[in-house]
Design a protein around this motif. Structure first.
Motif, PDB file in Angstrom:
ATOM      1  N   VAL A  35      98.469  76.731 -45.839  1.00 19.93           N
ATOM      2  CA  VAL A  35      98.262  76.445 -47.259  1.00 19.93           C
ATOM      3  C   VAL A  35      98.649  75.000 -47.559  1.00 19.93           C
ATOM      4  N   ASP A  36      99.797  74.583 -47.079  1.00 22.40           N
ATOM      5  CA  ASP A  36     100.283  73.215 -47.274  1.00 22.40           C
ATOM      6  C   ASP A  36      99.305  72.207 -46.685  1.00 22.40           C
ATOM      7  N   GLU A  37      98.839  72.467 -45.483  1.00 23.66           N
ATOM      8  CA  GLU A  37      97.921  71.553 -44.816  1.00 23.66           C
ATOM      9  C   GLU A  37      96.567  71.498 -45.524  1.00 23.66           C
ATOM     10  N   GLN A  38      96.133  72.638 -46.073  1.00 25.07           N
ATOM     11  CA  GLN A  38      94.815  72.703 -46.701  1.00 25.07           C
ATOM     12  C   GLN A  38      94.760  71.932 -48.019  1.00 25.07           C
ATOM     13  N   VAL A  39      95.872  71.862 -48.718  1.00 24.87           N
ATOM     14  CA  VAL A  39      95.913  71.142 -49.986  1.00 24.87           C
ATOM     15  C   VAL A  39      95.976  69.632 -49.758  1.00 24.87           C
ATOM     16  N   SER A  40      96.357  69.217 -48.559  1.00 24.07           N
ATOM     17  CA  SER A  40      96.674  67.808 -48.309  1.00 24.07           C
ATOM     18  C   SER A  40      95.511  66.875 -48.611  1.00 24.07           C
ATOM     19  N   THR A 146      95.780  59.471 -50.568  1.00 20.77           N
ATOM     20  CA  THR A 146      96.825  58.497 -50.223  1.00 20.77           C
ATOM     21  C   THR A 146      96.617  57.877 -48.847  1.00 20.77           C
ATOM     22  N   SER A 147      95.485  58.170 -48.196  1.00 15.79           N
ATOM     23  CA  SER A 147      95.279  57.700 -46.820  1.00 15.79           C
ATOM     24  C   SER A 147      95.227  56.178 -46.740  1.00 15.79           C
ATOM     25  N   ILE A 148      94.599  55.528 -47.728  1.00 18.59           N
ATOM     26  CA  ILE A 148      94.492  54.070 -47.670  1.00 18.59           C
ATOM     27  C   ILE A 148      95.872  53.426 -47.786  1.00 18.59           C
ATOM     28  N   LYS A 149      96.761  54.032 -48.560  1.00 14.47           N
ATOM     29  CA  LYS A 149      98.118  53.500 -48.680  1.00 14.47           C
ATOM     30  C   LYS A 149      98.872  53.629 -47.358  1.00 14.47           C
ATOM     31  N   VAL A 150      98.667  54.740 -46.671  1.00 10.71           N
ATOM     32  CA  VAL A 150      99.304  54.934 -45.365  1.00 10.71           C
ATOM     33  C   VAL A 150      98.833  53.870 -44.392  1.00 10.71           C
ATOM     34  N   LEU A 151      97.528  53.661 -44.330  1.00 11.90           N
ATOM     35  CA  LEU A 151      96.987  52.710 -43.365  1.00 11.90           C
ATOM     36  C   LEU A 151      97.354  51.276 -43.713  1.00 11.90           C
ATOM     37  N   GLU A 152      97.500  50.992 -44.993  1.00  9.48           N
ATOM     38  CA  GLU A 152      97.917  49.645 -45.379  1.00  9.48           C
ATOM     39  C   GLU A 152      99.349  49.350 -44.951  1.00  9.48           C
ATOM     40  N   GLU A 153     100.158  50.376 -44.823  1.00  8.59           N
ATOM     41  CA  GLU A 153     101.511  50.187 -44.297  1.00  8.59           C
ATOM     42  C   GLU A 153     101.449  49.642 -42.866  1.00  8.59           C
ATOM     43  N   LEU A 154     100.349  49.959 -42.171  1.00 10.05           N
ATOM     44  CA  LEU A 154     100.213  49.588 -40.761  1.00 10.05           C
ATOM     45  C   LEU A 154      99.402  48.322 -40.536  1.00 10.05           C
ATOM     46  N   VAL A 155      98.341  48.104 -41.343  1.00  7.83           N
ATOM     47  CA  VAL A 155      97.413  47.006 -41.050  1.00  7.83           C
ATOM     48  C   VAL A 155      97.227  46.048 -42.217  1.00  7.83           C
ATOM     49  N   GLY A 156      97.901  46.241 -43.343  1.00  3.87           N
ATOM     50  CA  GLY A 156      97.690  45.379 -44.495  1.00  3.87           C
ATOM     51  C   GLY A 156      96.505  45.842 -45.318  1.00  3.87           C
ATOM     52  N   GLY A 210     103.219  57.306 -43.087  1.00  4.31           N
ATOM     53  CA  GLY A 210     102.847  58.254 -44.128  1.00  4.31           C
ATOM     54  C   GLY A 210     103.979  59.061 -44.702  1.00  4.31           C
ATOM     55  N   GLU A 211     105.184  58.833 -44.194  1.00  2.00           N
ATOM     56  CA  GLU A 211     106.325  59.652 -44.626  1.00  2.00           C
ATOM     57  C   GLU A 211     106.537  59.580 -46.137  1.00  2.00           C
ATOM     58  N   ASP A 212     106.367  58.396 -46.729  1.00  2.00           N
ATOM     59  CA  ASP A 212     106.572  58.243 -48.174  1.00  2.00           C
ATOM     60  C   ASP A 212     105.314  58.573 -48.973  1.00  2.00           C
ATOM     61  N   HIS A 213     104.245  58.976 -48.291  1.00  2.00           N
ATOM     62  CA  HIS A 213     102.987  59.286 -48.972  1.00  2.00           C
ATOM     63  C   HIS A 213     102.572  60.743 -48.743  1.00  2.00           C
ATOM     64  N   ASP A 214     103.536  61.564 -48.358  1.00  6.01           N
ATOM     65  CA  ASP A 214     103.336  63.019 -48.219  1.00  6.01           C
ATOM     66  C   ASP A 214     102.235  63.370 -47.228  1.00  6.01           C
ATOM     67  N   ILE A 215     102.154  62.634 -46.125  1.00  2.00           N
ATOM     68  CA  ILE A 215     101.144  62.936 -45.116  1.00  2.00           C
ATOM     69  C   ILE A 215     101.459  64.255 -44.433  1.00  2.00           C
ATOM     70  N   LYS A 216     100.422  64.998 -44.083  1.00  2.00           N
ATOM     71  CA  LYS A 216     100.545  66.255 -43.356  1.00  2.00           C
ATOM     72  C   LYS A 216      99.813  66.136 -42.028  1.00  2.00           C
ATOM     73  N   GLN A 217     100.240  66.934 -41.066  1.00  2.00           N
ATOM     74  CA  GLN A 217      99.515  67.061 -39.803  1.00  2.00           C
ATOM     75  C   GLN A 217      98.617  68.294 -39.912  1.00  2.00           C
ATOM     76  N   LEU A 218      97.352  68.125 -39.542  1.00  2.00           N
ATOM     77  CA  LEU A 218      96.371  69.190 -39.714  1.00  2.00           C
ATOM     78  C   LEU A 218      96.272  70.023 -38.439  1.00  2.00           C
ATOM     79  N   GLY A 219      96.503  71.323 -38.586  1.00  2.00           N
ATOM     80  CA  GLY A 219      96.459  72.232 -37.453  1.00  2.00           C
ATOM     81  C   GLY A 219      95.130  72.958 -37.331  1.00  2.00           C
TER      82      GLY A 219
END
Length: 433
Positions: A35-40, A146-156, A210-219
């Motif tokens: 459920v948590d992963e599906q809402v992500s 929030t994916s673009i924010k996560v990736l900007e943490e890594l590549v600008g 992604g820790e500060d952007h509520d990233i989830k790992q998809l199973g």
């Protein structure tokens, strides 16, 4: 043609009996809970691992000609740095392979998923000046608001200018990574590709960012719900590739010899009983991909598809299943009489094409696939290739749930649009601040 190869091709009955482990290829069945992963992908973002998909490099002066000859797509305005959903069919217009194609430079292309081996096979049996090889890569999806924010943490901020279905090269932790703006969740995001030896480094770097952007790992348990909501028909779930019939033994033997496995991890189930394996094949028109078909060139299957584009017989829709009927299926487990065949939650946990009959006034009008529960919409949904006369939203139909040897349940369903959720893939990335 290899006659011994044809002897090894599976039948409808053998595919019904095949036990297929859904977890193969994915990192884990569940991480934080389905459920948590599906809402992500609606409220934050996820990272998912699709590195099990094959990938190849095609390079040479005739690479474009080969791709044009075997693909329904046009290559007239295919630029370096661009990607596309490439579709390859047989003479009858049935899909043999489809997946991601990227143009890396003037004469070099990267093909992911099933076109990797169909392209190599056609290169070998034709007369083209090109080379083909498989490559070992990782393939991670990072999708959601929030994916673009996560990736900007890594590549600008260099990713914000990447157009949809285009790609660019970036560095993550000093490693070269290709970032492709696309994804299978119907949301903004990128796929990250690079050498397999760096896979865990990149995966962990994305998780840390992604820790500060509520990233989830998809199973694996809920991974296909995003395909269902966003209407991305999937090999082995919504159709069988046209590689199982007589005459395809030679290709399957070639694929096996070149490291691709024989016929893949697939089985069939459900109330629909096809007379022939081809009853489980589909065309691009039936799966909603008619816009990919370019009649500006000759390609395998062109004549059949030209007729079908003009006069489609079936198109793809979403079905909303009646909740009370679905609860009857679950409730039967608590009664003394023989229960209905249980429904895995949130989706089938075998990698198989569950094809269920769809009826209108007792007539077969469609085939339901990819049945799954969307927690976000609180609906049991499925995709359905349906007769065009029944495709309008609001049409009432009946899904027959259960294998032929099981107690079956007639479930009321209503035709809905496909995709079911809003398609946000092309959203201006500057809106995500």
């Amino acid at each position: 043609m290899s006659h011994s190869g044809d002897d090894r091709l599976p039948t409808v009955e053998s595919l019904r009996q095949r036990d297929t482990d859904y977890h193969v290829g994915f990192r884990k069945r569940e991480f934080s809970g389905w459920v948590d992963e599906q809402v992500s992908w609606k409220e934050s973002c996820y990272i998912g691992d699709w590195s099990f998909l094959p990938e190849c490099r095609l390079e040479g002066p005739d690479a474009k000609e080969l791709l044009s000859d075997i693909s329904v797509n046009s290559f007239e305005n295919f630029e370096i740095g661009q990607a596309k959903h490439v579709i390859q069919c047989n003479e009858n217009g049935s899909i043999v392979a489809e997946g991601l194609l990227m143009r890396l430079d003037e004469e070099t292309y990267s093909a992911s998923a099933n076109p990797a081996f169909w392209t190599g096979y056609n290169l070998e049996k034709g007369e083209y000046d090109a080379d083909w090889r498989t490559v070992d890569t990782f393939n991670f999806q990072v999708q959601g608001p929030t994916s673009i924010k996560v990736l900007e943490e890594l590549v600008g901020d260099e990713l914000r200018d990447v157009e949809f279905i285009h790609f660019t090269d970036v560095e993550i932790g000093g490693r070269g990574v290709t970032a492709i703006r696309m994804g299978m969740a119907g949301e903004a995001g990128f796929e990250l590709q690079g050498p397999a030896e760096y896979a865990d480094e990149i995966w962990n770097a994305v998780l840390d960012a992604g820790e500060d952007h509520d990233i989830k790992q998809l199973g694996a348990r809920t991974v296909m719900i995003n395909h269902l909501e966003a209407c991305f028909p999937t090999r082995g779930k919504d159709y069988l590739p046209a590689i199982y019939h007589e005459g395809m033994g030679e290709f399957n033997e070639w694929k096996l010899e070149n490291g691709g496995g024989y016929t893949g991890i697939v089985g069939i189930a459900g109330s629909f009983e096809g007379d022939d394996i081809s009853d489980y094949y589909r065309t691009p028109v039936e799966l909603g991909w008619a816009q990919n078909i370019a009649l500006d060139h000759e390609f395998t299957g062109r004549d059949a598809l030209e007729d079908e584009v003009e006069n489609p017989r079936r198109e793809i829709v979403t079905l909303e299943w009646d909740s009370d009927d679905v609860m009857d299926v679950t409730g039967s487990l608590y009664q003394e009489e023989t229960p209905y065949q249980p429904m895995d939650m949130p989706a089938e946990q075998q990698w198989q094409m569950r094809a269920d009959k769809v009826l209108k006034d007792d007539d077969l009008v469609g085939i339901s696939t990819s049945r799954g529960y969307s927690y976000y919409f609180r609906e049991m949904l499925s995709l359905c290739t349906i007769d065009v006369e029944c495709k309008e939203p609001g049409t009432e139909v009946t899904v027959v749930w259960g294998d032929p040897d099981q107690r079956q349940k007639e479930i009321s369903a209503t035709v809905a649009p496909a995709p079911y959720k809003k398609d946000n893939r092309r959203t201006d990335l500057d809106e995500y601040v």
